[in-house]
Design an enzyme around this catalytic site. Structure first.
Site, PDB file in Angstrom:
ATOM      1  N   PHE A  33       0.815  -1.215   0.000  1.00 32.89           N
ATOM      2  CA  PHE A  33       0.000   0.000   0.000  1.00 32.89           C
ATOM      3  C   PHE A  33       0.851   1.269   0.000  1.00 32.89           C
ATOM      4  O   PHE A  33       0.317   2.371  -0.056  1.00 32.89           O
ATOM      5  CB  PHE A  33      -0.896   0.031   1.243  1.00 32.89           C
ATOM      6  CG  PHE A  33      -2.046  -0.951   1.228  1.00 32.89           C
ATOM      7  CD1 PHE A  33      -2.292  -1.768   0.137  1.00 32.89           C
ATOM      8  CD2 PHE A  33      -2.886  -1.049   2.324  1.00 32.89           C
ATOM      9  CE1 PHE A  33      -3.337  -2.684   0.137  1.00 32.89           C
ATOM     10  CE2 PHE A  33      -3.949  -1.947   2.340  1.00 32.89           C
ATOM     11  CZ  PHE A  33      -4.173  -2.773   1.238  1.00 32.89           C
TER      12      PHE A  33
ATOM     13  N   LYS B 242      15.870  -5.854   4.053  1.00 35.24           N
ATOM     14  CA  LYS B 242      16.154  -4.932   5.160  1.00 35.24           C
ATOM     15  C   LYS B 242      17.523  -5.178   5.807  1.00 35.24           C
ATOM     16  O   LYS B 242      18.071  -4.278   6.446  1.00 35.24           O
ATOM     17  CB  LYS B 242      15.050  -5.021   6.219  1.00 35.24           C
ATOM     18  CG  LYS B 242      13.702  -4.513   5.728  1.00 35.24           C
ATOM     19  CD  LYS B 242      12.654  -4.532   6.836  1.00 35.24           C
ATOM     20  CE  LYS B 242      11.314  -4.070   6.310  1.00 35.24           C
ATOM     21  NZ  LYS B 242      10.299  -3.955   7.371  1.00 35.24           N
TER      22      LYS B 242
ATOM     23  N   ASP C 181      10.560   1.419  11.205  1.00 33.51           N
ATOM     24  CA  ASP C 181       9.664   0.352  11.677  1.00 33.51           C
ATOM     25  C   ASP C 181       9.543   0.392  13.202  1.00 33.51           C
ATOM     26  O   ASP C 181       8.483   0.110  13.752  1.00 33.51           O
ATOM     27  CB  ASP C 181      10.204  -1.031  11.263  1.00 33.51           C
ATOM     28  CG  ASP C 181       9.882  -1.378   9.821  1.00 33.51           C
ATOM     29  OD1 ASP C 181       8.947  -0.784   9.264  1.00 33.51           O
ATOM     30  OD2 ASP C 181      10.564  -2.245   9.263  1.00 33.51           O
TER      31      ASP C 181
ATOM     32  N   GLY D 214      -1.109  -4.619  10.501  1.00 35.01           N
ATOM     33  CA  GLY D 214       0.031  -3.729  10.398  1.00 35.01           C
ATOM     34  C   GLY D 214      -0.204  -2.428   9.662  1.00 35.01           C
ATOM     35  O   GLY D 214       0.756  -1.709   9.372  1.00 35.01           O
TER      36      GLY D 214
END
Length: 253
Positions: A21, A72, A109, A236
């Site tokens: 998204f 990551k 995060d 999330g």
């Protein structure tokens, strides 16, 4: 050339990320702020080695990147500098590109997860299971540590560390202790929405809080099965929004 240089491009770096998204979120943000010269795209890479070419192709306009599964950790090798908190976490999900081309890594995060988790915590949420051991799980562990919540990672593979459990070790006794369970695996992400981590869902009850870093679909199989047992559930999406806002703040410093 000057007109091109005035444009500002941002990107999400990951693999098979059409589900994300992020692009829509920033498109809406740019429209709301009337930033017609800003755009956000997906760098959908089968290998992180492709990132060098992407950066080179867009060097006149690229200002920042978000990083998602599975890069990551691997992205550290591409950075010139890493923020202290991101170093402690051991994972980067946001990159700022300076005017001189310098790449600086951050972890937003941590901010996003903590902001979205804290309002749901009860006094009995003293122990947590972190499902998965990738980059996102490191940010989650960092937050839990700061909140004085004991935790164990759950992995499919045996690890010689007291802080790791295997899925087949989870039983009613352990599930009664670990009342906070965070899914950091991609299991259940669109389009494979039937999948879920292999935990003993029958041991869940109203004391459990299940948090899934996945937001597409909004209610994963992991969350559905927890809700059926009376557990509190959270996806999330708020974490995505909060970390995106923090990334935007970093890019505009």
């Amino acid at each position: 050339m000057a007109e091109k240089e005035n444009k500002k491009l941002f990107a999400l770096v990951g693999r098979n990320i059409s589900y994300s998204f992020s692009r829509g979120y920033f498109a809406d943000k740019f429209a709301e702020l009337e930033l017609d010269d800003h755009s956000y795209v997906n760098f959908d890479l089968q290998s992180l080695e492709e990132l060098t070419d992407k950066i080179s192709e867009n060097k006149l306009v690229l200002r920042g990147m978000n990083v998602t599964i599975p890069y990551k950790l691997e992205v550290f090798d591409f950075l010139d500098e890493v923020d202290e908190e991101a170093k402690k976490v051991g994972a980067v999900n946001t990159i700022k590109i300076e005017k001189n081309g310098k790449l600086i890594g951050f972890n937003t995060d941590v901010y996003g997860f903590q902001k979205s988790l804290e309002p749901l915590l009860k006094k009995h949420h003293k122990d947590a299971l972190i499902l998965g051991t990738g980059g996102a799980s490191r940010a989650v562990a960092h937050v839990l540590e700061s909140l004085d919540i004991e935790f164990a990672f759950v992995s499919r593979n045996k690890k010689d560390d007291g802080n790791y459990l295997q899925y087949d070790e989870l039983n009613s006794e352990l599930m009664n202790i670990y009342t906070l369970i965070i899914n950091c695996t991609p299991l259940g992400t669109h389009p494979d929405i039937e999948r879920a981590p292999d935990i003993p869902y029958s041991c869940l009850n109203e004391k459990h809080l299940l948090y899934d870093l996945i937001y597409n679909p909004s209610e994963t199989t992991f969350l559905k099965r927890g809700k059926e047992r009376g557990a509190t559930i959270k996806n999330g999406l708020e974490m995505l929004e909060q970390q995106a806002e923090k990334a935007w703040e970093i890019w505009n410093k």
